[in-house]
Design a protein around this motif. Sequence first.
Motif, PDB file in Angstrom:
ATOM      1  N   SER A  59      49.064  29.325   1.334  1.00 30.27           N
ATOM      2  CA  SER A  59      48.157  29.053   2.453  1.00 30.27           C
ATOM      3  C   SER A  59      48.524  27.722   3.071  1.00 30.27           C
ATOM      4  O   SER A  59      48.947  26.797   2.396  1.00 30.27           O
ATOM      5  CB  SER A  59      46.713  29.038   1.973  1.00 30.27           C
ATOM      6  N   SER A  60      48.386  27.673   4.357  1.00 34.99           N
ATOM      7  CA  SER A  60      48.696  26.411   5.026  1.00 34.99           C
ATOM      8  C   SER A  60      47.445  25.530   4.975  1.00 34.99           C
ATOM      9  O   SER A  60      46.353  25.956   5.338  1.00 34.99           O
ATOM     10  CB  SER A  60      49.112  26.655   6.464  1.00 34.99           C
ATOM     11  N   ARG A  61      47.604  24.353   4.445  1.00 37.04           N
ATOM     12  CA  ARG A  61      46.497  23.413   4.349  1.00 37.04           C
ATOM     13  C   ARG A  61      46.471  22.560   5.594  1.00 37.04           C
ATOM     14  O   ARG A  61      47.507  22.053   6.020  1.00 37.04           O
ATOM     15  CB  ARG A  61      46.693  22.505   3.147  1.00 37.04           C
ATOM     16  N   PRO A  62      45.298  22.393   6.169  1.00 38.05           N
ATOM     17  CA  PRO A  62      45.226  21.504   7.323  1.00 38.05           C
ATOM     18  C   PRO A  62      45.493  20.072   6.886  1.00 38.05           C
ATOM     19  O   PRO A  62      45.283  19.716   5.725  1.00 38.05           O
ATOM     20  CB  PRO A  62      43.794  21.671   7.821  1.00 38.05           C
ATOM     21  N   ALA A  63      45.963  19.275   7.800  1.00 35.44           N
ATOM     22  CA  ALA A  63      46.202  17.858   7.492  1.00 35.44           C
ATOM     23  C   ALA A  63      44.880  17.231   7.072  1.00 35.44           C
ATOM     24  O   ALA A  63      43.833  17.501   7.659  1.00 35.44           O
ATOM     25  CB  ALA A  63      46.757  17.151   8.712  1.00 35.44           C
ATOM     26  N   GLU A  64      44.911  16.442   6.024  1.00 32.77           N
ATOM     27  CA  GLU A  64      43.681  15.834   5.515  1.00 32.77           C
ATOM     28  C   GLU A  64      43.293  14.630   6.360  1.00 32.77           C
ATOM     29  O   GLU A  64      44.141  13.839   6.764  1.00 32.77           O
ATOM     30  CB  GLU A  64      43.862  15.429   4.052  1.00 32.77           C
ATOM     31  N   ASP A  65      42.015  14.514   6.606  1.00 37.32           N
ATOM     32  CA  ASP A  65      41.457  13.384   7.344  1.00 37.32           C
ATOM     33  C   ASP A  65      41.416  12.196   6.382  1.00 37.32           C
ATOM     34  O   ASP A  65      40.716  12.233   5.371  1.00 37.32           O
ATOM     35  CB  ASP A  65      40.058  13.754   7.829  1.00 37.32           C
ATOM     36  N   PRO A  66      42.158  11.138   6.651  1.00 36.90           N
ATOM     37  CA  PRO A  66      42.210  10.007   5.715  1.00 36.90           C
ATOM     38  C   PRO A  66      40.841   9.361   5.480  1.00 36.90           C
ATOM     39  O   PRO A  66      40.571   8.861   4.391  1.00 36.90           O
ATOM     40  CB  PRO A  66      43.182   9.017   6.352  1.00 36.90           C
ATOM     41  N   ASP A  67      39.983   9.389   6.485  1.00 39.48           N
ATOM     42  CA  ASP A  67      38.650   8.823   6.290  1.00 39.48           C
ATOM     43  C   ASP A  67      37.835   9.657   5.310  1.00 39.48           C
ATOM     44  O   ASP A  67      37.113   9.122   4.469  1.00 39.48           O
ATOM     45  CB  ASP A  67      37.900   8.715   7.627  1.00 39.48           C
ATOM     46  N   LEU A  68      37.953  10.990   5.411  1.00 40.32           N
ATOM     47  CA  LEU A  68      37.232  11.848   4.473  1.00 40.32           C
ATOM     48  C   LEU A  68      37.784  11.704   3.065  1.00 40.32           C
ATOM     49  O   LEU A  68      37.032  11.743   2.086  1.00 40.32           O
ATOM     50  CB  LEU A  68      37.269  13.300   4.930  1.00 40.32           C
ATOM     51  N   VAL A  69      39.088  11.531   2.942  1.00 41.62           N
ATOM     52  CA  VAL A  69      39.699  11.298   1.630  1.00 41.62           C
ATOM     53  C   VAL A  69      39.134  10.003   1.035  1.00 41.62           C
ATOM     54  O   VAL A  69      38.741   9.959  -0.134  1.00 41.62           O
ATOM     55  CB  VAL A  69      41.244  11.238   1.735  1.00 41.62           C
ATOM     56  N   ALA A  70      39.030   8.966   1.855  1.00 39.31           N
ATOM     57  CA  ALA A  70      38.517   7.675   1.378  1.00 39.31           C
ATOM     58  C   ALA A  70      37.050   7.797   0.955  1.00 39.31           C
ATOM     59  O   ALA A  70      36.645   7.265  -0.089  1.00 39.31           O
ATOM     60  CB  ALA A  70      38.670   6.613   2.460  1.00 39.31           C
ATOM     61  N   VAL A  71      36.234   8.517   1.738  1.00 39.84           N
ATOM     62  CA  VAL A  71      34.824   8.707   1.396  1.00 39.84           C
ATOM     63  C   VAL A  71      34.708   9.500   0.095  1.00 39.84           C
ATOM     64  O   VAL A  71      33.919   9.162  -0.787  1.00 39.84           O
ATOM     65  CB  VAL A  71      34.052   9.395   2.542  1.00 39.84           C
ATOM     66  N   ASP A  72      35.502  10.568  -0.030  1.00 34.57           N
ATOM     67  CA  ASP A  72      35.489  11.384  -1.243  1.00 34.57           C
ATOM     68  C   ASP A  72      35.810  10.538  -2.471  1.00 34.57           C
ATOM     69  O   ASP A  72      35.114  10.600  -3.485  1.00 34.57           O
ATOM     70  CB  ASP A  72      36.484  12.536  -1.093  1.00 34.57           C
ATOM     71  N   GLU A  73      36.842   9.737  -2.382  1.00 39.86           N
ATOM     72  CA  GLU A  73      37.237   8.888  -3.512  1.00 39.86           C
ATOM     73  C   GLU A  73      36.162   7.845  -3.818  1.00 39.86           C
ATOM     74  O   GLU A  73      35.858   7.568  -4.980  1.00 39.86           O
ATOM     75  CB  GLU A  73      38.579   8.230  -3.233  1.00 39.86           C
ATOM     76  N   ALA A  74      35.563   7.275  -2.780  1.00 36.19           N
ATOM     77  CA  ALA A  74      34.514   6.275  -2.986  1.00 36.19           C
ATOM     78  C   ALA A  74      33.294   6.902  -3.661  1.00 36.19           C
ATOM     79  O   ALA A  74      32.707   6.302  -4.571  1.00 36.19           O
ATOM     80  CB  ALA A  74      34.109   5.654  -1.646  1.00 36.19           C
TER      81      ALA A  74
END
Length: 154
Positions: free
Chosen positions: A7-22
Amino acid sequence: MYRTHMSSRPAEDPDLVAVDEALLRLRRFFRTPAALEHDNRSVDLSTLLVVTAIAAEPAGEASVGQIATALEVAPSTASRLVGRAETCGVVVRLAGRVDARQSLVRLTPDGVALHERARTFRHARLRAATAGFTTEEKHQFARLLTRFAAGAGS
Protein backbone atom coordinates in the motif's frame (compact mmCIF):
# COMPACT_ATOMS: atom_id res chain seq x y z
CA MET A 1 4.57 -15.93 -8.89
CA TYR A 2 3.10 -14.50 -5.69
CA ARG A 3 3.07 -10.72 -5.50
CA THR A 4 2.71 -8.77 -2.29
CA HIS A 5 0.56 -5.70 -2.59
CA MET A 6 2.35 -2.75 -1.04
CA SER A 7 0.00 0.00 0.00
CA SER A 8 1.19 3.46 -0.72
CA ARG A 9 1.56 5.44 2.48
CA PRO A 10 0.85 9.12 2.31
CA ALA A 11 3.70 11.41 3.27
CA GLU A 12 3.65 11.89 7.03
CA ASP A 13 2.91 15.33 8.43
CA PRO A 14 5.98 16.19 10.53
CA ASP A 15 3.88 18.20 12.97
CA LEU A 16 1.57 15.24 13.59
CA VAL A 17 4.60 12.98 14.06
CA ALA A 18 5.97 15.45 16.64
CA VAL A 19 2.61 15.64 18.48
CA ASP A 20 2.31 11.83 18.47
CA GLU A 21 5.79 11.43 19.93
CA ALA A 22 5.17 14.15 22.53
CA LEU A 23 1.92 12.51 23.65
CA LEU A 24 3.69 9.18 24.05
CA ARG A 25 6.34 10.85 26.21
CA LEU A 26 3.62 12.57 28.30
CA ARG A 27 2.33 9.25 29.58
CA ARG A 28 5.06 9.47 32.23
CA PHE A 29 3.83 12.90 33.29
CA PHE A 30 0.35 11.53 34.03
CA ARG A 31 1.48 8.21 35.45
CA THR A 32 3.69 9.68 38.14
CA PRO A 33 2.80 9.52 40.94
CA ALA A 34 0.26 6.71 40.92
CA ALA A 35 -0.75 7.81 44.40
CA LEU A 36 -0.50 10.90 46.57
CA GLU A 37 0.26 10.89 50.28
CA HIS A 38 -2.50 12.60 52.25
CA ASP A 39 -2.87 12.49 56.05
CA ASN A 40 -0.39 9.61 56.30
CA ARG A 41 -2.37 7.56 53.75
CA SER A 42 -1.69 6.75 50.15
CA VAL A 43 -4.57 7.97 47.98
CA ASP A 44 -4.69 6.39 44.51
CA LEU A 45 -5.34 8.18 41.25
CA SER A 46 -8.91 6.88 40.92
CA THR A 47 -9.82 8.52 44.24
CA LEU A 48 -8.24 11.78 43.09
CA LEU A 49 -10.29 11.59 39.89
CA VAL A 50 -13.52 11.10 41.87
CA VAL A 51 -12.64 14.07 44.10
CA THR A 52 -11.85 16.21 41.04
CA ALA A 53 -15.12 15.26 39.33
CA ILE A 54 -17.14 16.26 42.40
CA ALA A 55 -15.17 19.49 42.91
CA ALA A 56 -15.97 20.47 39.31
CA GLU A 57 -19.72 20.40 40.00
CA PRO A 58 -21.21 23.83 40.80
CA ALA A 59 -23.30 22.42 43.66
CA GLY A 60 -20.25 20.70 45.19
CA GLU A 61 -21.95 17.32 44.97
CA ALA A 62 -22.62 14.81 42.22
CA SER A 63 -24.59 11.68 41.57
CA VAL A 64 -22.73 8.47 40.81
CA GLY A 65 -24.06 8.81 37.25
CA GLN A 66 -22.51 12.28 36.92
CA ILE A 67 -19.21 10.94 38.24
CA ALA A 68 -19.38 8.05 35.76
CA THR A 69 -19.94 10.51 32.92
CA ALA A 70 -17.09 12.77 34.06
CA LEU A 71 -14.67 9.83 34.35
CA GLU A 72 -15.99 8.12 31.21
CA VAL A 73 -16.63 4.84 33.04
CA ALA A 74 -19.66 2.63 33.61
CA PRO A 75 -21.92 3.57 36.54
CA SER A 76 -20.97 0.33 38.32
CA THR A 77 -17.28 1.26 38.05
CA ALA A 78 -18.01 4.78 39.29
CA SER A 79 -19.92 3.34 42.25
CA ARG A 80 -16.93 1.15 43.12
CA LEU A 81 -14.55 4.14 42.84
CA VAL A 82 -16.85 6.23 45.07
CA GLY A 83 -16.76 3.37 47.58
CA ARG A 84 -12.96 3.54 47.66
CA ALA A 85 -13.11 7.30 48.15
CA GLU A 86 -15.59 6.78 51.00
CA THR A 87 -13.20 4.32 52.64
CA CYS A 88 -10.50 7.02 52.48
CA GLY A 89 -12.86 9.46 54.17
CA VAL A 90 -12.75 12.03 51.36
CA VAL A 91 -16.40 11.71 50.24
CA VAL A 92 -19.73 10.93 51.83
CA ARG A 93 -22.89 9.60 50.19
CA LEU A 94 -26.14 11.39 50.96
CA ALA A 95 -29.72 10.53 50.04
CA GLY A 96 -30.90 12.47 47.00
CA ARG A 97 -33.21 15.42 47.65
CA VAL A 98 -35.69 14.48 44.92
CA ASP A 99 -35.29 10.70 44.91
CA ALA A 100 -33.92 9.07 48.07
CA ARG A 101 -32.88 6.05 45.99
CA GLN A 102 -30.39 8.16 44.07
CA SER A 103 -27.47 9.04 46.30
CA LEU A 104 -25.45 12.18 45.99
CA VAL A 105 -21.74 12.25 46.72
CA ARG A 106 -20.17 15.23 48.47
CA LEU A 107 -16.60 15.99 49.46
CA THR A 108 -15.78 15.89 53.15
CA PRO A 109 -13.51 18.61 54.57
CA ASP A 110 -10.70 16.07 54.13
CA GLY A 111 -11.76 15.66 50.48
CA VAL A 112 -11.65 19.42 49.92
CA ALA A 113 -8.14 19.49 51.43
CA LEU A 114 -7.07 16.57 49.20
CA HIS A 115 -8.46 18.34 46.12
CA GLU A 116 -6.50 21.50 46.95
CA ARG A 117 -3.32 19.54 47.66
CA ALA A 118 -3.58 17.57 44.41
CA ARG A 119 -4.25 20.73 42.39
CA THR A 120 -1.28 22.48 44.01
CA PHE A 121 0.90 19.46 43.16
CA ARG A 122 -0.27 19.41 39.52
CA HIS A 123 0.17 23.16 39.10
CA ALA A 124 3.70 22.99 40.52
CA ARG A 125 4.59 20.29 37.98
CA LEU A 126 3.08 22.35 35.16
CA ARG A 127 4.90 25.48 36.35
CA ALA A 128 8.19 23.56 36.27
CA ALA A 129 7.46 22.07 32.84
CA THR A 130 6.64 25.49 31.37
CA ALA A 131 9.33 27.46 33.19
CA GLY A 132 11.02 28.42 29.91
CA PHE A 133 7.79 29.59 28.27
CA THR A 134 6.97 33.25 27.84
CA THR A 135 3.61 34.50 29.05
CA GLU A 136 2.37 34.51 25.44
CA GLU A 137 3.64 30.96 24.84
CA LYS A 138 1.83 29.74 27.98
CA HIS A 139 -1.34 31.43 26.78
CA GLN A 140 -1.05 29.88 23.31
CA PHE A 141 -0.21 26.48 24.75
CA ALA A 142 -3.21 26.59 27.10
CA ARG A 143 -5.54 27.68 24.30
CA LEU A 144 -4.29 25.10 21.81
CA LEU A 145 -4.14 22.24 24.31
CA THR A 146 -7.70 23.00 25.45
CA ARG A 147 -8.82 22.99 21.83
CA PHE A 148 -6.92 19.77 21.16
CA ALA A 149 -8.46 18.07 24.21
CA ALA A 150 -11.94 19.08 23.07
CA GLY A 151 -11.30 17.62 19.61
CA ALA A 152 -9.65 14.46 20.94
CA GLY A 153 -12.57 13.80 23.29
CA SER A 154 -15.12 13.59 20.52
